[in-house]
Write a protein that holds these residues in place. Sequence first.
Motif, PDB file in Angstrom:
ATOM      1  N   TYR A 185       0.850  -1.183   0.000  1.00 42.73           N
ATOM      2  CA  TYR A 185       0.000   0.000   0.000  1.00 42.73           C
ATOM      3  C   TYR A 185       0.888   1.236   0.000  1.00 42.73           C
ATOM      4  CZ  TYR A 185      -3.625  -3.340   1.173  1.00 42.73           C
ATOM      5  OH  TYR A 185      -4.489  -4.402   1.137  1.00 42.73           O
ATOM      6  N   THR A 186       0.478   2.264  -0.746  1.00 45.71           N
ATOM      7  CA  THR A 186       1.303   3.459  -0.930  1.00 45.71           C
ATOM      8  C   THR A 186       0.634   4.665  -0.276  1.00 45.71           C
ATOM      9  OG1 THR A 186       1.974   2.529  -3.052  1.00 45.71           O
ATOM     10  CG2 THR A 186       2.528   4.817  -2.658  1.00 45.71           C
ATOM     11  N   PHE A 187       1.440   5.455   0.453  1.00 42.53           N
ATOM     12  CA  PHE A 187       0.951   6.646   1.141  1.00 42.53           C
ATOM     13  C   PHE A 187       1.879   7.820   0.850  1.00 42.53           C
ATOM     14  CE2 PHE A 187      -0.354   3.057   3.751  1.00 42.53           C
ATOM     15  CZ  PHE A 187      -1.702   3.323   3.951  1.00 42.53           C
ATOM     16  N   LYS A 188       1.306   9.026   0.859  1.00 42.12           N
ATOM     17  CA  LYS A 188       2.099  10.247   0.808  1.00 42.12           C
ATOM     18  C   LYS A 188       2.382  10.638   2.250  1.00 42.12           C
ATOM     19  CE  LYS A 188       2.086  14.802  -1.302  1.00 42.12           C
ATOM     20  NZ  LYS A 188       1.319  15.762  -2.111  1.00 42.12           N
ATOM     21  N   VAL A 189       3.651  10.892   2.581  1.00 44.32           N
ATOM     22  CA  VAL A 189       4.053  11.191   3.954  1.00 44.32           C
ATOM     23  C   VAL A 189       4.904  12.462   3.958  1.00 44.32           C
ATOM     24  CG1 VAL A 189       3.966   8.779   4.681  1.00 44.32           C
ATOM     25  CG2 VAL A 189       6.086   9.691   3.781  1.00 44.32           C
ATOM     26  N   PRO A 190       5.079  13.111   5.125  1.00 47.95           N
ATOM     27  CA  PRO A 190       5.930  14.303   5.188  1.00 47.95           C
ATOM     28  C   PRO A 190       7.393  13.957   4.901  1.00 47.95           C
ATOM     29  CG  PRO A 190       4.611  14.094   7.173  1.00 47.95           C
ATOM     30  CD  PRO A 190       4.434  12.841   6.399  1.00 47.95           C
ATOM     31  N   LEU A 191       8.146  14.944   4.446  1.00 48.19           N
ATOM     32  CA  LEU A 191       9.563  14.739   4.155  1.00 48.19           C
ATOM     33  C   LEU A 191      10.353  14.350   5.404  1.00 48.19           C
ATOM     34  CD1 LEU A 191      10.227  17.703   1.717  1.00 48.19           C
ATOM     35  CD2 LEU A 191      10.246  15.286   1.158  1.00 48.19           C
ATOM     36  N   SER A 192       9.874  14.772   6.580  1.00 45.72           N
ATOM     37  CA  SER A 192      10.614  14.508   7.813  1.00 45.72           C
ATOM     38  C   SER A 192      10.320  13.130   8.408  1.00 45.72           C
ATOM     39  CB  SER A 192      10.277  15.580   8.845  1.00 45.72           C
ATOM     40  OG  SER A 192       8.891  15.552   9.121  1.00 45.72           O
ATOM     41  N   ALA A 193       9.332  12.406   7.873  1.00 52.56           N
ATOM     42  CA  ALA A 193       8.955  11.105   8.437  1.00 52.56           C
ATOM     43  C   ALA A 193       9.996  10.049   8.078  1.00 52.56           C
ATOM     44  CB  ALA A 193       7.588  10.688   7.925  1.00 52.56           C
ATOM     45  N   ASN A 194      10.299   9.170   9.047  1.00 57.10           N
ATOM     46  CA  ASN A 194      11.227   8.075   8.757  1.00 57.10           C
ATOM     47  C   ASN A 194      10.467   6.748   8.738  1.00 57.10           C
ATOM     48  OD1 ASN A 194      10.952   7.195  11.452  1.00 57.10           O
ATOM     49  ND2 ASN A 194      12.688   8.450  12.104  1.00 57.10           N
ATOM     50  N   LYS A 195      11.160   5.661   8.393  1.00 60.60           N
ATOM     51  CA  LYS A 195      10.514   4.363   8.214  1.00 60.60           C
ATOM     52  C   LYS A 195       9.895   3.826   9.499  1.00 60.60           C
ATOM     53  CE  LYS A 195      13.302   2.898   4.294  1.00 60.60           C
ATOM     54  NZ  LYS A 195      14.103   1.814   3.707  1.00 60.60           N
ATOM     55  N   VAL A 196      10.544   4.056  10.629  1.00 64.57           N
ATOM     56  CA  VAL A 196      10.034   3.564  11.904  1.00 64.57           C
ATOM     57  C   VAL A 196       8.715   4.263  12.250  1.00 64.57           C
ATOM     58  CG1 VAL A 196      10.525   3.348  14.370  1.00 64.57           C
ATOM     59  CG2 VAL A 196      12.341   2.990  12.703  1.00 64.57           C
ATOM     60  N   GLU A 197       8.652   5.588  12.063  1.00 64.07           N
ATOM     61  CA  GLU A 197       7.427   6.331  12.337  1.00 64.07           C
ATOM     62  C   GLU A 197       6.296   5.893  11.417  1.00 64.07           C
ATOM     63  OE1 GLU A 197       9.269  10.612  13.819  1.00 64.07           O
ATOM     64  OE2 GLU A 197       8.825  10.291  11.699  1.00 64.07           O
ATOM     65  N   LEU A 211      10.446   6.782  -0.935  1.00 65.32           N
ATOM     66  CA  LEU A 211      10.979   7.444  -2.117  1.00 65.32           C
ATOM     67  C   LEU A 211      10.808   8.939  -1.927  1.00 65.32           C
ATOM     68  CD1 LEU A 211       9.002   4.901  -3.196  1.00 65.32           C
ATOM     69  CD2 LEU A 211      10.104   5.565  -5.289  1.00 65.32           C
ATOM     70  N   ARG A 212      11.844   9.698  -2.186  1.00 61.67           N
ATOM     71  CA  ARG A 212      11.750  11.152  -2.109  1.00 61.67           C
ATOM     72  C   ARG A 212      11.552  11.669  -3.521  1.00 61.67           C
ATOM     73  NH1 ARG A 212      14.454  15.294   1.659  1.00 61.67           N
ATOM     74  NH2 ARG A 212      14.074  17.202   0.511  1.00 61.67           N
ATOM     75  N   ILE A 213      10.404  12.304  -3.768  1.00 65.03           N
ATOM     76  CA  ILE A 213      10.045  12.780  -5.090  1.00 65.03           C
ATOM     77  C   ILE A 213      10.290  14.290  -5.139  1.00 65.03           C
ATOM     78  CG2 ILE A 213       8.235  12.875  -6.840  1.00 65.03           C
ATOM     79  CD1 ILE A 213       8.901  10.035  -5.952  1.00 65.03           C
ATOM     80  N   THR A 214      11.118  14.733  -6.080  1.00 62.67           N
ATOM     81  CA  THR A 214      11.365  16.163  -6.231  1.00 62.67           C
ATOM     82  C   THR A 214      10.303  16.762  -7.141  1.00 62.67           C
ATOM     83  OG1 THR A 214      12.902  15.730  -8.039  1.00 62.67           O
ATOM     84  CG2 THR A 214      13.847  15.984  -5.859  1.00 62.67           C
ATOM     85  N   GLY A 215       9.864  17.968  -6.821  1.00 61.05           N
ATOM     86  CA  GLY A 215       8.817  18.635  -7.585  1.00 61.05           C
ATOM     87  C   GLY A 215       9.318  19.088  -8.942  1.00 61.05           C
ATOM     88  N   LYS A 216       8.428  19.068  -9.912  1.00 61.58           N
ATOM     89  CA  LYS A 216       8.783  19.463 -11.271  1.00 61.58           C
ATOM     90  C   LYS A 216       8.790  20.980 -11.402  1.00 61.58           C
ATOM     91  CE  LYS A 216       6.591  15.547 -13.561  1.00 61.58           C
ATOM     92  NZ  LYS A 216       5.559  15.168 -14.547  1.00 61.58           N
ATOM     93  N   ASP A 228       8.244  19.364  -3.203  1.00 58.23           N
ATOM     94  CA  ASP A 228       8.802  18.025  -3.027  1.00 58.23           C
ATOM     95  C   ASP A 228       7.911  17.265  -2.043  1.00 58.23           C
ATOM     96  OD1 ASP A 228      10.869  19.038  -4.522  1.00 58.23           O
ATOM     97  OD2 ASP A 228      12.241  19.267  -2.842  1.00 58.23           O
ATOM     98  N   TYR A 229       7.908  15.928  -2.157  1.00 59.10           N
ATOM     99  CA  TYR A 229       7.171  15.105  -1.211  1.00 59.10           C
ATOM    100  C   TYR A 229       7.827  13.746  -1.107  1.00 59.10           C
ATOM    101  CZ  TYR A 229       4.830  12.969  -5.273  1.00 59.10           C
ATOM    102  OH  TYR A 229       4.562  12.314  -6.444  1.00 59.10           O
ATOM    103  N   LYS A 230       7.374  12.968  -0.126  1.00 54.10           N
ATOM    104  CA  LYS A 230       7.910  11.632   0.100  1.00 54.10           C
ATOM    105  C   LYS A 230       6.779  10.627  -0.007  1.00 54.10           C
ATOM    106  CE  LYS A 230      11.186  10.770   3.232  1.00 54.10           C
ATOM    107  NZ  LYS A 230      11.845  10.485   4.533  1.00 54.10           N
ATOM    108  N   LYS A 231       7.069   9.494  -0.672  1.00 54.46           N
ATOM    109  CA  LYS A 231       6.117   8.409  -0.819  1.00 54.46           C
ATOM    110  C   LYS A 231       6.617   7.231  -0.011  1.00 54.46           C
ATOM    111  CE  LYS A 231       5.686   7.251  -5.154  1.00 54.46           C
ATOM    112  NZ  LYS A 231       5.298   6.930  -6.528  1.00 54.46           N
ATOM    113  N   ALA A 232       5.708   6.509   0.624  1.00 58.21           N
ATOM    114  CA  ALA A 232       6.062   5.315   1.382  1.00 58.21           C
ATOM    115  C   ALA A 232       5.259   4.137   0.843  1.00 58.21           C
ATOM    116  CB  ALA A 232       5.755   5.515   2.862  1.00 58.21           C
TER     117      ALA A 232
END
Length: 94
Positions: free
Chosen positions: A25-37, A56-61, A74-78
């Motif tokens: 399952y895929t979620f959008k998460v904050p850039l500061s979130a780590n895998k444990v959280e 995955l850290r996605i850079t904005g276009k 920018d955003y992060k995907k988990a």
Amino acid sequence: MIMHDILLKPVVTEKTTMLMSDGKYTFKVPLSANKVEIRKAVEAIFGVKVKSVNTLRITGKMKRMGKYVGKRPDYKKAVVTLQEGETIEFFEGA
């Protein structure tokens, strides 16, 4: 961070829908979130056991509107893989 602040929103696309059949399952998460959280948030909110978390850290276009140049944020995907036999009912209707 509060658990509900870590999982911003689910990412539902054709590719992620196909991954759901494999228990991913895929979620959008904050850039500061780590895998444990992220693992703790998914387990607490949905009541499932998490096998692994990939981020995955996605850079904005860069985007232009005439002569003006802007940038999408920018955003992060988990991608969260659940244990065998576990599912999240929230996604079943998608």
